[in-house]
Scaffold this motif. Sequence first.
Motif, PDB file in Angstrom:
ATOM      1  N   SER A 168      52.733 108.044  15.971  1.00  0.00           N
ATOM      2  CA  SER A 168      51.790 107.053  16.447  1.00  0.00           C
ATOM      3  C   SER A 168      52.041 106.230  17.610  1.00  0.00           C
ATOM      4  CB  SER A 168      51.197 106.416  15.081  1.00  0.00           C
ATOM      5  OG  SER A 168      52.551 106.157  14.388  1.00  0.00           O
ATOM      6  N   GLY A 169      51.159 105.684  18.403  1.00  0.00           N
ATOM      7  CA  GLY A 169      51.213 104.898  19.364  1.00  0.00           C
ATOM      8  C   GLY A 169      52.223 105.291  20.439  1.00  0.00           C
ATOM      9  N   HIS A 170      52.770 104.350  21.334  1.00  0.00           N
ATOM     10  CA  HIS A 170      53.465 104.524  22.583  1.00  0.00           C
ATOM     11  C   HIS A 170      54.957 104.621  22.124  1.00  0.00           C
ATOM     12  CE1 HIS A 170      53.179 100.403  22.823  1.00  0.00           C
ATOM     13  NE2 HIS A 170      51.794 100.506  22.694  1.00  0.00           N
ATOM     14  N   ASN A 171      55.662 105.449  22.639  1.00  0.00           N
ATOM     15  CA  ASN A 171      57.108 105.245  22.606  1.00  0.00           C
ATOM     16  C   ASN A 171      57.763 104.410  23.494  1.00  0.00           C
ATOM     17  OD1 ASN A 171      57.639 107.229  20.382  1.00  0.00           O
ATOM     18  ND2 ASN A 171      57.409 109.143  21.913  1.00  0.00           N
ATOM     19  N   VAL A 172      58.821 103.567  22.832  1.00  0.00           N
ATOM     20  CA  VAL A 172      59.596 102.863  23.786  1.00  0.00           C
ATOM     21  C   VAL A 172      60.565 103.378  24.410  1.00  0.00           C
ATOM     22  CG1 VAL A 172      59.755 100.249  23.342  1.00  0.00           C
ATOM     23  CG2 VAL A 172      59.955 101.715  21.353  1.00  0.00           C
ATOM     24  N   LEU A 175      68.101 108.426  13.611  1.00  0.00           N
ATOM     25  CA  LEU A 175      67.659 108.386  14.816  1.00  0.00           C
ATOM     26  C   LEU A 175      67.983 109.879  15.377  1.00  0.00           C
ATOM     27  CD1 LEU A 175      67.945 104.973  16.139  1.00  0.00           C
ATOM     28  CD2 LEU A 175      66.055 106.167  15.431  1.00  0.00           C
ATOM     29  N   ALA A 208      58.156 110.291  11.185  1.00  0.00           N
ATOM     30  CA  ALA A 208      56.689 109.635  11.446  1.00  0.00           C
ATOM     31  C   ALA A 208      56.380 108.467  12.166  1.00  0.00           C
ATOM     32  CB  ALA A 208      56.416 109.018   9.858  1.00  0.00           C
ATOM     33  N   HIS A 209      57.530 107.879  12.633  1.00  0.00           N
ATOM     34  CA  HIS A 209      57.449 106.667  13.475  1.00  0.00           C
ATOM     35  C   HIS A 209      57.014 107.196  14.984  1.00  0.00           C
ATOM     36  CE1 HIS A 209      61.337 107.239  15.541  1.00  0.00           C
ATOM     37  NE2 HIS A 209      61.624 107.857  14.363  1.00  0.00           N
TER      38      HIS A 209
END
Lengths: 348, 287
Positions: free
Chosen positions: B283-287, B205, B279-280
Amino acid sequence: MSDIKVSINSLYKIFGSDAASMIGLVKEGMSKSDLLEQHGHVLGLDNVNIDVKKQQIQVIMGLSGSGKSTLIRHINRLIEPTSGSIIVDGDDILSMSPAELRDFRRSKASMVFQKFGLLPHRKVIDNVAYGLSIQGINKEEALARSNKWIESVGLTGFENHYPSQLSGGMQQRVGLARALATDADILLMDEAFSALDPLIRSDMQDVLLSLQEQLHKTIIFITHDLDEALKLGDDIAILRDGAVIQSGTAEKIILHPADDYVTDFIKDINKARVLKVSSVMAKDAAIKGPEIQDNVIIEDALQTVSQSGSNGAIIVKNGKKVGTVSLTDMIMAIARSTKNTDSDTVYR
Amino acid sequence: MGRTDLRDFKKAIDESFRDFTRNYGEAIENFFDPLLYFLIWLEKLFLNSPWPIVMASIALLVYFGSKSIKLTIGALFAFLLIGYLDMWEDTMATLAIISVATIVCISVGIPIGILMARSNRTQTVVTPILDIMQTIPSFVYLIPVVMLLGIGKVPGLLAVCIYAIPPIVRLTNLGIRLVDKDVMEASEAFGASYKQKLLDVQIPLALPNIFAGVNQTIMMALSMVVIASMIGVKGLGVPVLRAISNQYLALGVMNGLAIVVLAILFDRVSQSFGKRLQAHRESGHNV
Ligand SMILES: Nc1ncnc2c1ncn2[C@@H]1O[C@H](COP(=O)(O)OP(=O)(O)OP(=O)(O)O)[C@@H](O)[C@H]1O
Ligand SMILES: [Mg+2]
C-alpha cells in the motif's frame, strides 16, 4: 556544574586510515583542506567544546559538510572520536562498555533522524514502541505508552498504518514519538525537519516547542536553517570545517557576530523577530509609554508602541520596572548592520 | 611436473582420501543418519497415505501459500494427471527429497548468509567457495561424495544440497547488506543488540531477497533430480535416466514434464507467499 547536562571537551574526529597519527598535525593547527590534500584524511571535528545546559534546546548549525552529523553522532557514540571526551550527567560516554553504552542509548538519549529511519515493515504503533521493545518492556505496556505519545504528536487514528502510507511530516511525527517514548532525557535531533516542506516544518517546530514546554528535555538540535535555529534554540553553536566558531544565545550572535562567516550567515534574517526589547534596553526617564515584558520581540514591541502613539515603552520583568526602550533605538537595532554597532559595515 | 611425478601426485591424493574414507566414512555416515531417517519417513508418509489425503494436503498447502484458487485447481489437476499417467510414486519420492533438501539448504544456508553479512572477511572466504560449488560440473563432486558415502539416498541428498545451496546463502547475505543504512542506524541508536538488530530489522527487511533465494534453491534442487538418480536416489529422475539409455522418448518427456510441473508449483507458491509477507510494501508509496 550541575546545570550542565552534556559536556563536550576538546573533541577531535579525523576520518581516515591513520587518524591517530594525524591528530598532532591538527592540534598544531593544520587546516581541513591541507589535511585532505597532504595526507588524505578528512577533518571531521576540530577541537569542539560545547556545554549543553539541562532542559534547554542547544542548536548546532553550519553549512553542509561542516560536521554537524558527525558531532551529534558522537554524543551517543555512533561514531568514535579520535580524541576528546564527552561527559553526560558526570559519566564519560567513551569509557562505557558495550553493554553500558546500549543501556545509555536505550534509556538516556534517543534520536530523531533527517531521513526518519522508521522500520518500514512495522506499523506506526510498533515503530513508536520500538525503543520500548528493545528495552524488553512487555508488549501491552509498550503499546499503552506508545499510544499516549502517538496522541501527543497528533497521530491518533494512524496507529495501524505503515510508514509508507504517511506523508513526510507525519512520518517525522512518528520518529519524534518513537524518540519520546523511551522517556530519555536527552533528545538528539539531526536535521529532523530539514526534509519537510516549509509549512510542515514550521508545524513540527511548533509541535516540538509545545512538547518541550511540558517535557523539559535536553535537546540537541542540528540544522542548517538559521530561522529554525533562531526559533528553537536557547543556545546556538555555529560550526565551520568541524570547528565551533561561535556559540551563545541568538541575540548575542546577531548583535556580535564573531566573523564574516557568521555575518554572512545571519545577513538575511528578520532581526525584529529575533531580538528582544531587553537587548536595546536603556534607562531613560523621558520615555513614557505602555508596559511590555522584557522578553517581547522587537517586532511586537514596535506594534504596541506605535499603536499607543508614544515615543517608547517601559520594560517590566517579573512585574518590576527594569528600564525603558525608545522607538528610535528599536528601529536602529533592526536596521543597523550586524557586524558591529557602528553603521559602517556594508552588506556583501 | 614430470609424467611420473604427476601420476604419483594424483595417486597420493586418491590414496589419502581413501584412507580418510576408511577411517571416517562410517562416522560421517552415522552423522547423516537422522537425515536419512527423516527422508525415508517422509517418503513413506507421501507414498503410504491414501492419495486423496495427499492430494487434499497439497491443495491446502498450495492454497495457504498462494491464496489463489486458480493455482490450487491447477495443482490438483496436475497431480491427477500425474497419477493417471502412473508417475505418482516417483513424483512422491521426488517431492520428498526436494522437501528435505530445501529444509537442509535453508537451515544451513541462511545462517551462513547471516555470518557472511556480518563480516567482510567471512564474505571474501565464502564467496569463492560458492562460485566453485555453482560452476564445477556436478559429476566432479559426486566422486568424493560417492567414495565417502557410497551409493544411496544420503549422498544423493548431499549432491543436491551442494548444488542448490549457493543462491540461498548469497541472497541472504545480499538481502541483509542491502537493508537501508538509515534504518540500521536508528536501530543502533536505540540501543539494539546484535540479535535484536538481526531479528527485528535485518531479517524482516531482507525477507524478499531471502525468499528469492529459497525459490532459486528449490528450482536448482529440482534440476538436480536426474543427476541425483544416478547415485541411487529414487524419483522422477530414474525413468528419465532409463529413457536416455533406451531411447524412450515418451517416457522421458512425460517424467521431464512432471518435474517442470513441480517446479512451477513450488515457484508460484513460494513467490506469492514471499510477497504476502511484505504487507507494508503493497500500500502507498515506498520511501
Ligand atoms: N565516514 C566518513 N568517512 C570520511 N569522511 C567522512 C565520513 N563521514 C563524514 N565525513 C566527512 O566529514 C565532514 C562532515 O560531515 P557531516 O556529515 O558531519 O556534515 P554535516 O554538517 O552533517 O553535513 P550535511 O548538512 O550535509 O548533513 C564532511 O567533510 C564529510 O565528507
Ligand atoms: Mg548531516
